[in-house]
Enzyme design. Structure first.
Site, PDB file in Angstrom:
ATOM      1  N   HIS A 282     101.741 -13.884  10.688  1.00  0.00           N
ATOM      2  CA  HIS A 282     102.544 -14.388   9.568  1.00  0.00           C
ATOM      3  C   HIS A 282     101.994 -15.721   9.116  1.00  0.00           C
ATOM      4  O   HIS A 282     101.510 -16.501   9.927  1.00  0.00           O
ATOM      5  CB  HIS A 282     104.018 -14.552   9.972  1.00  0.00           C
ATOM      6  CG  HIS A 282     104.941 -14.558   8.803  1.00  0.00           C
ATOM      7  ND1 HIS A 282     105.209 -15.704   8.086  1.00  0.00           N
ATOM      8  CD2 HIS A 282     105.627 -13.558   8.212  1.00  0.00           C
ATOM      9  CE1 HIS A 282     106.037 -15.391   7.096  1.00  0.00           C
ATOM     10  NE2 HIS A 282     106.304 -14.100   7.141  1.00  0.00           N
TER      11      HIS A 282
ATOM     12  N   ASP B 175     108.092  -6.670   9.777  1.00  0.00           N
ATOM     13  CA  ASP B 175     107.771  -5.274   9.478  1.00  0.00           C
ATOM     14  C   ASP B 175     107.658  -4.403  10.721  1.00  0.00           C
ATOM     15  O   ASP B 175     107.809  -3.187  10.623  1.00  0.00           O
ATOM     16  CB  ASP B 175     106.466  -5.205   8.671  1.00  0.00           C
ATOM     17  CG  ASP B 175     106.701  -5.658   7.243  1.00  0.00           C
ATOM     18  OD1 ASP B 175     107.591  -5.101   6.605  1.00  0.00           O
ATOM     19  OD2 ASP B 175     106.025  -6.592   6.799  1.00  0.00           O
TER      20      ASP B 175
HETATM   21  N1  CMC Z   1      96.220  -8.344  13.694  1.00  0.00           N
HETATM   22  C1  CMC Z   1      95.182  -8.926  14.314  1.00  0.00           C
HETATM   23  N2  CMC Z   1      94.855 -10.223  14.160  1.00  0.00           N
HETATM   24  C2  CMC Z   1      95.619 -10.947  13.346  1.00  0.00           C
HETATM   25  C3  CMC Z   1      96.712 -10.399  12.657  1.00  0.00           C
HETATM   26  C4  CMC Z   1      97.002  -9.043  12.864  1.00  0.00           C
HETATM   27  N3  CMC Z   1      98.019  -8.456  12.255  1.00  0.00           N
HETATM   28  N4  CMC Z   1      97.303 -11.338  11.894  1.00  0.00           N
HETATM   29  C5  CMC Z   1      96.587 -12.458  12.090  1.00  0.00           C
HETATM   30  N5  CMC Z   1      95.583 -12.223  12.970  1.00  0.00           N
HETATM   31  C6  CMC Z   1      94.605 -13.191  13.426  1.00  0.00           C
HETATM   32  C7  CMC Z   1      93.420 -13.234  12.455  1.00  0.00           C
HETATM   33  O1  CMC Z   1      92.418 -12.334  12.807  1.00  0.00           O
HETATM   34  C8  CMC Z   1      93.001 -14.663  12.577  1.00  0.00           C
HETATM   35  O2  CMC Z   1      92.310 -14.813  13.812  1.00  0.00           O
HETATM   36  P1  CMC Z   1      91.085 -15.825  13.953  1.00  0.00           P
HETATM   37  O3  CMC Z   1      91.644 -17.192  13.621  1.00  0.00           O
HETATM   38  O4  CMC Z   1      90.681 -15.664  15.383  1.00  0.00           O
HETATM   39  O5  CMC Z   1      90.060 -15.371  12.968  1.00  0.00           O
HETATM   40  C9  CMC Z   1      94.308 -15.427  12.709  1.00  0.00           C
HETATM   41  O6  CMC Z   1      95.210 -14.485  13.341  1.00  0.00           O
HETATM   42  C10 CMC Z   1      94.884 -15.904  11.379  1.00  0.00           C
HETATM   43  O7  CMC Z   1      94.991 -14.766  10.508  1.00  0.00           O
HETATM   44  P2  CMC Z   1      94.926 -14.809   8.925  1.00  0.00           P
HETATM   45  O8  CMC Z   1      94.701 -13.440   8.398  1.00  0.00           O
HETATM   46  O9  CMC Z   1      93.982 -15.881   8.475  1.00  0.00           O
HETATM   47  O10 CMC Z   1      96.395 -15.262   8.566  1.00  0.00           O
HETATM   48  P3  CMC Z   1      97.029 -15.271   7.144  1.00  0.00           P
HETATM   49  O11 CMC Z   1      98.075 -16.302   7.174  1.00  0.00           O
HETATM   50  O12 CMC Z   1      96.028 -15.329   6.062  1.00  0.00           O
HETATM   51  O13 CMC Z   1      97.661 -13.798   7.044  1.00  0.00           O
HETATM   52  C11 CMC Z   1      99.039 -11.971   7.264  1.00  0.00           C
HETATM   53  C12 CMC Z   1      98.954 -13.491   7.341  1.00  0.00           C
HETATM   54  C13 CMC Z   1     100.503 -11.574   7.362  1.00  0.00           C
HETATM   55  C14 CMC Z   1      98.473 -11.481   5.930  1.00  0.00           C
HETATM   56  C15 CMC Z   1      98.228 -11.373   8.421  1.00  0.00           C
HETATM   57  O14 CMC Z   1      98.783 -11.790   9.647  1.00  0.00           O
HETATM   58  C16 CMC Z   1      98.165  -9.863   8.365  1.00  0.00           C
HETATM   59  O15 CMC Z   1      97.308  -9.302   7.647  1.00  0.00           O
HETATM   60  N6  CMC Z   1      99.075  -9.143   9.122  1.00  0.00           N
HETATM   61  C17 CMC Z   1      99.119  -7.702   9.070  1.00  0.00           C
HETATM   62  C18 CMC Z   1      99.901  -7.229   7.864  1.00  0.00           C
HETATM   63  C19 CMC Z   1     101.376  -7.489   8.012  1.00  0.00           C
HETATM   64  O16 CMC Z   1     101.980  -7.218   9.040  1.00  0.00           O
HETATM   65  N7  CMC Z   1     101.967  -8.002   6.929  1.00  0.00           N
HETATM   66  C20 CMC Z   1     103.383  -8.307   6.859  1.00  0.00           C
HETATM   67  C21 CMC Z   1     103.588  -9.782   6.793  1.00  0.00           C
HETATM   68  S1  CMC Z   1     105.253 -10.312   7.115  1.00  0.00           S
HETATM   69  C22 CMC Z   1     106.215  -9.712   5.848  1.00  0.00           C
HETATM   70  C23 CMC Z   1     105.829 -10.091   4.492  1.00  0.00           C
HETATM   71  O17 CMC Z   1     105.543 -11.235   4.182  1.00  0.00           O
HETATM   72  O18 CMC Z   1     105.859  -9.176   3.698  1.00  0.00           O
END
Ligand code: CMC
Length: 380
Positions: free
Chosen positions: A266, A317
Site C-alpha cells: 500500500h 483487497d
Molecule cells: N507484492 C510483492 N511486492 C510488493 C507488493 C506486492 N503486492 N507491493 C509492494 N511490493 C514491494 C515492491 O516490490 C517494492 O519492493 P522493493 O523496494 O524491494 O523494490 C516495495 O514493496 C514498494 O513497492 P511499490 O510498488 O514501489 O509501492 P507503491 O506504493 O508504488 O505501490 C501498490 C503500491 C498498492 C500499487 C503495490 O503495493 C501493488 O501493486 N500491490 C498489488 C496490487 C494491490 O493489491 N492493489 C490494491 C491496493 S489497496 C486498495 C486500493 O488502493 O485500491
C-alpha cells in the site's frame, strides 16, 4: 535525470506517483498509515464497522454527523427509492452484457444515467448524488441477472441497501450474517482519503464538469488491477493456489519472478490496512456458516507465506476477496461491488470539491529534446 542546460521548461524534480503529496484538505476521511487507523469524519472505523449500517455511513459522509433515527429512516428511504433504473438504461445493459466486462458496463451505465439528470445548483446536488448511490447497486445486480439470462428482480425500497442488493442479485432472501457481511464491506470501503479513483473524481469535478462525468472518471480509475481490480485478482490467486500446501511454492515463484502479489502492499499504510482485521473476521464467519473453511485457510496461508518472506502489509483487497466470494458473488463483480461502496465517498468528495473549488492543475517536467530544426513535410 539530466536535462538540457538551456531547457526553459525545466522545473523541480517531479514526485513519482505523487507519493506523500498533500493535494487538498478534506473533512471526510483520514488515514494514519503509520498506526493503521482509518477515520470517517473523526470516527474510528473500528467503532463503525460492526455497529452501523451503510446508510449510516452515507449520512456521516454527507452530513458530517452520524444520523439520529429519523435521519437514518429518511436516508434509507431515499436510497431505497433510488434503486431503480430507466428502462432505456436496462436496454443498454442488455446490449452490453456478455460483450464487455461488468466494470466496463457499469462505467457506461453511470455515464448514460447522467442524461436523465438536470444540471442543478449545488444545494440541490445531494439528492442527485444519492440517486447514483442507489442506481449503481441496481445496475450491478441487473448486469449479473441479464448475463445469466435470469429475470430482473425489482428493488424493495423498504429494505436496507445491503439486504436488497443481495436479494436483487441472487433472487432469494439473504441470511442475517450475509446482510451483516455486505454491510460491513460497504461501510469499510466507502471512503479512503485521496485514493486514485477519488482523486480522479475530484480532478474532473475541479473543472466544474458535472457529477456524472466525475463519477465516470472514478469508475474507470477504480477498474485497474493496482487499485479496485486487485480484489478480483486476489481471489483468482486464492482459487489457483487451491490448497494450503501449494501456497509456499506459489508465493516463492511470485517473488522469484518479481510479480506483485495482489492484496498486498500500500502507498500509505506502513502496518496492516485498518480495514483488514474486520474483513478477515467477517470472511471467516461467513465461511464458518457455510461449513467450508478450505479457501479461507488457503488465504490465511498465503498471507503467512508472503509475510515470512517480506514485510509487506496486507491491504483491503486481500480479505475482501474471500468475503465477497463467501457471499456467492462472482469474481468479476468484485470491483463493481467496490464501486457500489465507494460511490458514497466519491459523491461526498465531489460535493466537497464543488463547495470549495479550485482547478486541480499540476505541471509536468518536460524532459524531451528542445530547439529541434523544423523541416517541411516534403523534406522529412
Ligand atoms: N507484492 C510483492 N511486492 C510488493 C507488493 C506486492 N503486492 N507491493 C509492494 N511490493 C514491494 C515492491 O516490490 C517494492 O519492493 P522493493 O523496494 O524491494 O523494490 C516495495 O514493496 C514498494 O513497492 P511499490 O510498488 O514501489 O509501492 P507503491 O506504493 O508504488 O505501490 C501498490 C503500491 C498498492 C500499487 C503495490 O503495493 C501493488 O501493486 N500491490 C498489488 C496490487 C494491490 O493489491 N492493489 C490494491 C491496493 S489497496 C486498495 C486500493 O488502493 O485500491
Amino acid at each position: 535525470m539530466s536535462l538540457p542546460k538551456d531547457n526553459k521548461d525545466s522545473i523541480p524534480e517531479p514526485v513519482k506517483g505523487l507519493e506523500g503529496i498533500v493535494a487538498a484538505d478534506t473533512n471526510l476521511s483520514s488515514v494514519n498509515g503509520e498506526k493503521g487507523i482509518l477515520r470517517y469524519c473523526g470516527y474510528n472505523i473500528d467503532d463503525l464497522a460492526f455497529n452501523t449500517t451503510f446508510e449510516e455511513t452515507i449520512c456521516l459522509l454527507y452530513d458530517n454527523e452520524l444520523p439520529n433515527q429519523e435521519r437514518l429512516e429518511e436516508m434509507t428511504k431515499k436510497v431505497g427509492e433510488a434503486r431503480v433504473l430507466p428502462d432505456e438504461v436496462i436496454r443498454i445493459i442488455t446490449e452490453l452484457v456478455g460483450k464487455t466486462s461488468p466494470m466496463s458496463t457499469l462505467r457506461t451505465v453511470v455515464s448514460v444515467l447522467g442524461h436523465y439528470e438536470k444540471n442543478v445548483p449545488l444545494k440541490e446536488l445531494p439528492p442527485k448524488a444519492l440517486r447514483l448511490v442507489g442506481q449503481i447497486s441496481t445496475a450491478v445486480a441487473i448486469i449479473h441477472r441479464l448475463r445469466k439470462k435470469l429475470p430482473i428482480i425489482e428493488a424493495d425500497p423498504s429494505k436496507g441497501h445491503a439486504e436488497d442488493f443481495l436479494r436483487m442479485l441472487h433472487g432469494k432472501e439473504p441470511t442475517k450474517i450475509q446482510v451483516d457481511a455486505l454491510n460491513l464491506y460497504l461501510i469499510l470501503l466507502a471512503d479512503h482519503g485521496f485514493n486514485a479513483s477519488t482523486f480522479s473524481a475530484r480532478v474532473t469535478a475541479g473543472t466544474l464538469a458535472n457529477l456524472h462525468s466525475a463519477i465516470t472518471s472514478a469508475v474507470g480509475t477504480l477498474s485497474g488491477p493496482l487499485h479496485g481490480g486487485a480484489n478480483e485478482k486476489a481471489m483468482d490467486m486464492i482459487i489457483e493456489v487451491g490448497t494450503k500446501k501449494n501456497a509456499s511454492k506459489y508465493i516463492q515463484n511470485a517473488f522469484d519472478s518479481k510479480q506483485k502479489i495482489m492484496g498486498f502492499g500500500h502507498r500509505v499504510y506502513k502496518v496492516d490496512d485498518a480495514r483488514k482485521p474486520h474483513l478477515k473476521k467477517m470472511a471467516k464467519k461467513l465461511w464458518e456458516e457455510k461449513n467450508e473453511m478450505k479457501l479461507f485457510e488457503v488465504a490465511e496461508e498465503i498471507e503467512k507465506q508472503v509475510k515470512d518472506r517480506k514485510p509487506i502489509i496486507t491491504n483491503v483487497d486481500f480479505y475482501s476477496a474471500p468475503l465477497l466470494y463467501g457471499l456467492d458473488i462472482p469474481t468479476d463483480l468484485f470491483t463493481p461491488l467496490f464501486a457500489m461502496s465507494r460511490i458514497a465517498g466519491w459523491t461526498a468528495h465531489v460535493l466537497e470539491q464543488y463547495r470549495n473549488n479550485r482547478l486541480i492543475r499540476p505541471r509536468a517536467r518536460y524532459v524531451g529534446q528542445i530547439d529541434r530544426t523544423f523541416r517541411p513535410i516534403e523534406q522529412r
